[in-house]
Design an enzyme around this catalytic site. Sequence first.
Site, PDB file in Angstrom:
ATOM      1  N   HIS A 218      62.349  30.762  38.674  1.00 41.94           N
ATOM      2  CA  HIS A 218      60.876  30.643  38.713  1.00 41.94           C
ATOM      3  C   HIS A 218      60.540  29.214  38.302  1.00 41.94           C
ATOM      4  O   HIS A 218      60.893  28.271  39.003  1.00 41.94           O
ATOM      5  CB  HIS A 218      60.309  31.721  37.785  1.00 41.94           C
ATOM      6  CG  HIS A 218      58.831  31.947  37.868  1.00 41.94           C
ATOM      7  ND1 HIS A 218      58.017  31.385  38.807  1.00 41.94           N
ATOM      8  CD2 HIS A 218      58.005  32.713  37.081  1.00 41.94           C
ATOM      9  CE1 HIS A 218      56.760  31.776  38.612  1.00 41.94           C
ATOM     10  NE2 HIS A 218      56.737  32.584  37.564  1.00 41.94           N
ATOM     11  N   HIS A 257      61.593  30.768  49.056  1.00 40.41           N
ATOM     12  CA  HIS A 257      60.480  31.414  48.360  1.00 40.41           C
ATOM     13  C   HIS A 257      60.456  32.896  48.701  1.00 40.41           C
ATOM     14  O   HIS A 257      60.831  33.282  49.806  1.00 40.41           O
ATOM     15  CB  HIS A 257      59.140  30.785  48.769  1.00 40.41           C
ATOM     16  CG  HIS A 257      58.053  31.093  47.807  1.00 40.41           C
ATOM     17  ND1 HIS A 257      57.242  32.202  47.936  1.00 40.41           N
ATOM     18  CD2 HIS A 257      57.665  30.464  46.673  1.00 40.41           C
ATOM     19  CE1 HIS A 257      56.407  32.231  46.922  1.00 40.41           C
ATOM     20  NE2 HIS A 257      56.632  31.193  46.142  1.00 40.41           N
ATOM     21  N   ASP A 308      58.520  23.062  43.806  1.00 41.76           N
ATOM     22  CA  ASP A 308      59.302  22.520  42.692  1.00 41.76           C
ATOM     23  C   ASP A 308      60.117  21.292  43.069  1.00 41.76           C
ATOM     24  O   ASP A 308      60.386  20.441  42.220  1.00 41.76           O
ATOM     25  CB  ASP A 308      60.242  23.598  42.138  1.00 41.76           C
ATOM     26  CG  ASP A 308      59.486  24.604  41.308  1.00 41.76           C
ATOM     27  OD1 ASP A 308      58.636  24.174  40.518  1.00 41.76           O
ATOM     28  OD2 ASP A 308      59.733  25.811  41.463  1.00 41.76           O
TER      29      ASP A 308
HETATM   30  N1  CMC Z   1      69.565  28.234  48.221  1.00 37.79           N
HETATM   31  C1  CMC Z   1      70.467  28.823  49.008  1.00 37.79           C
HETATM   32  N2  CMC Z   1      70.231  29.971  49.674  1.00 37.79           N
HETATM   33  C2  CMC Z   1      69.023  30.525  49.509  1.00 37.79           C
HETATM   34  C3  CMC Z   1      68.032  29.966  48.697  1.00 37.79           C
HETATM   35  C4  CMC Z   1      68.328  28.766  48.045  1.00 37.79           C
HETATM   36  N3  CMC Z   1      67.444  28.187  47.260  1.00 37.79           N
HETATM   37  N4  CMC Z   1      66.924  30.729  48.724  1.00 37.79           N
HETATM   38  C5  CMC Z   1      67.215  31.763  49.530  1.00 37.79           C
HETATM   39  N5  CMC Z   1      68.476  31.638  49.998  1.00 37.79           N
HETATM   40  C6  CMC Z   1      69.167  32.532  50.909  1.00 37.79           C
HETATM   41  C7  CMC Z   1      69.812  33.673  50.155  1.00 37.79           C
HETATM   42  O1  CMC Z   1      71.124  33.334  49.773  1.00 37.79           O
HETATM   43  C8  CMC Z   1      69.764  34.757  51.177  1.00 37.79           C
HETATM   44  O2  CMC Z   1      70.785  34.519  52.125  1.00 37.79           O
HETATM   45  P1  CMC Z   1      71.588  35.739  52.785  1.00 37.79           P
HETATM   46  O3  CMC Z   1      70.552  36.541  53.534  1.00 37.79           O
HETATM   47  O4  CMC Z   1      72.591  35.064  53.646  1.00 37.79           O
HETATM   48  O5  CMC Z   1      72.178  36.493  51.632  1.00 37.79           O
HETATM   49  C9  CMC Z   1      68.438  34.527  51.884  1.00 37.79           C
HETATM   50  O6  CMC Z   1      68.176  33.137  51.745  1.00 37.79           O
HETATM   51  C10 CMC Z   1      67.300  35.332  51.286  1.00 37.79           C
HETATM   52  O7  CMC Z   1      67.208  34.993  49.921  1.00 37.79           O
HETATM   53  P2  CMC Z   1      66.814  35.990  48.754  1.00 37.79           P
HETATM   54  O8  CMC Z   1      67.566  35.625  47.515  1.00 37.79           O
HETATM   55  O9  CMC Z   1      66.872  37.406  49.225  1.00 37.79           O
HETATM   56  O10 CMC Z   1      65.316  35.639  48.545  1.00 37.79           O
HETATM   57  P3  CMC Z   1      64.477  36.092  47.318  1.00 37.79           P
HETATM   58  O11 CMC Z   1      63.121  36.365  47.864  1.00 37.79           O
HETATM   59  O12 CMC Z   1      65.082  37.147  46.505  1.00 37.79           O
HETATM   60  O13 CMC Z   1      64.493  34.773  46.417  1.00 37.79           O
HETATM   61  C11 CMC Z   1      63.953  32.785  45.408  1.00 37.79           C
HETATM   62  C12 CMC Z   1      63.483  33.858  46.366  1.00 37.79           C
HETATM   63  C13 CMC Z   1      62.800  31.812  45.180  1.00 37.79           C
HETATM   64  C14 CMC Z   1      64.332  33.416  44.074  1.00 37.79           C
HETATM   65  C15 CMC Z   1      65.156  32.063  46.028  1.00 37.79           C
HETATM   66  O14 CMC Z   1      64.762  31.429  47.221  1.00 37.79           O
HETATM   67  C16 CMC Z   1      65.769  31.088  45.072  1.00 37.79           C
HETATM   68  O15 CMC Z   1      66.570  31.475  44.215  1.00 37.79           O
HETATM   69  N6  CMC Z   1      65.395  29.766  45.172  1.00 37.79           N
HETATM   70  C17 CMC Z   1      65.873  28.789  44.241  1.00 37.79           C
HETATM   71  C18 CMC Z   1      65.051  28.803  42.979  1.00 37.79           C
HETATM   72  C19 CMC Z   1      63.690  28.206  43.196  1.00 37.79           C
HETATM   73  O16 CMC Z   1      63.536  27.160  43.793  1.00 37.79           O
HETATM   74  N7  CMC Z   1      62.678  28.880  42.624  1.00 37.79           N
HETATM   75  C20 CMC Z   1      61.305  28.423  42.685  1.00 37.79           C
HETATM   76  C21 CMC Z   1      60.497  29.242  43.605  1.00 37.79           C
HETATM   77  S1  CMC Z   1      58.903  28.545  43.996  1.00 37.79           S
HETATM   78  C22 CMC Z   1      58.101  28.327  42.509  1.00 37.79           C
HETATM   79  C23 CMC Z   1      57.895  29.579  41.729  1.00 37.79           C
HETATM   80  O17 CMC Z   1      57.313  30.551  42.216  1.00 37.79           O
HETATM   81  O18 CMC Z   1      58.278  29.590  40.567  1.00 37.79           O
END
Ligand code: CMC
Length: 372
Positions: A218, A257, A308
């Site tokens: 987050h 996201h 971010d």
């Molecule tokens: N790097 C690499 N792969 C990613 C990333 C990333 N940052 N984000 C998503 N993916 C991939 C993930 O591995 C998955 O791939 P697969 O389908 O092959 O397994 C696919 O995209 C779907 O991802 P997910 O984890 O199911 O998506 P989620 O909705 O659970 O997670 C998230 C969203 C924001 C937690 C994730 O994108 C992430 O961990 N990002 C990095 C941390 C980040 O930048 N957070 C700030 C978010 S914006 C500001 C806020 O709201 O705080």
Amino acid sequence: MDEKSGGLAGITVGETAISTVGKKGKGLTYRGYSIEDLANHARFEEVAYLLIHGTLPTKVELNTYKKRLIQGQSLPIAICRVLEQLPVKTNPMDVLRTAVSTLGCLEPESLRHTAEFIADKLMSFCVSSLLYWYAFQTNDQHLTVISEQNSIAGHFLYLLQGHVPDAEFRKALDVSLILYAEHEFNASTFAARVCTSTESDFYSAIVAAIGTLRGPLHGGANEAAMKMINQYDDVPSAEAGTRLLLEQKAVVMGFGHRVYKESDPRTSIIKPWAKKLADRFGDPKKFLIAEAIERVMWDEKKIFANLDFYSALVYFYLGIPTSFFTPLFVISRLSGWTAHIREQRANNRLIRPLADYIGPDPRPYVGISERT
Ligand code: CMC
């Protein structure tokens, strides 16, 4: 449980009149105003007022509001003494969490100290607490925390740099605060609403939200993104390093996201500010490295940079220590959290979902002497 609802993804858990995130045709709006209009034309204080009070302030209201923000700059002596006890290695998010919690002991929410009164105070108070602690722990200095700057960005930069900030630097920080101010039912806001739904006090809801924002998935992502950018010396090493991370199935911070699927509308607003600052300092290296990472993430995985990623770079160019990036998110998001706490209170029902039980079937108790 439906596999898709892990992490409550795609589940609507309530109603809000505060912001739209990724809703078809609406983009990101705060109380109906587009984030582009707000970032281009408003100051953060107008946006905070809009979120908390529901309407854009008139000139008179804004002036009164800014005066209240200046009043919030001072720190009770008891807060200074507490901050002085916190070791230099403390995570600054823990400093803010502790400062807010301590203020809640000194000036509990009451008819006199209403949620709105506390909210107005907390934005300046958090800036002052963070910088007071930092100056004390790094320079043994009792920082004078009243800057008389009538903006949150100005107050922060003044205390950090020790002089009236450059107008363009203040504006860059102001824009990032506007973009961070509110984002519907994100994890920290939801934590604040859950806490509020138990009829707990305002400070407790804010402390719950700060703890939730601290995590790298987050708010902590902006710090993690900067550390990643810093690892690379040039564009080729950034490209190769990002490809390697993807091969290793690592999460690349500052990308992706939960709600947005193709782009984060805030990125196209903050990225030009990172470029502007890079040009102004004649120091494009970090910006080019960041763009290289962004390019590889899009080409290889179609994953886009979120707010971010380039906010981290803006803060870097402003000379802000990396460990202050997430606290800045707190200072801004206090406005959104407050709006949600008020909205939750206005139509409250305890938030208490259900879980599917996946544990063992009922079984007889085993006395301690019979356990193996
Ligand atoms: N790097 C690499 N792969 C990613 C990333 C990333 N940052 N984000 C998503 N993916 C991939 C993930 O591995 C998955 O791939 P697969 O389908 O092959 O397994 C696919 O995209 C779907 O991802 P997910 O984890 O199911 O998506 P989620 O909705 O659970 O997670 C998230 C969203 C924001 C937690 C994730 O994108 C992430 O961990 N990002 C990095 C941390 C980040 O930048 N957070 C700030 C978010 S914006 C500001 C806020 O709201 O705080």
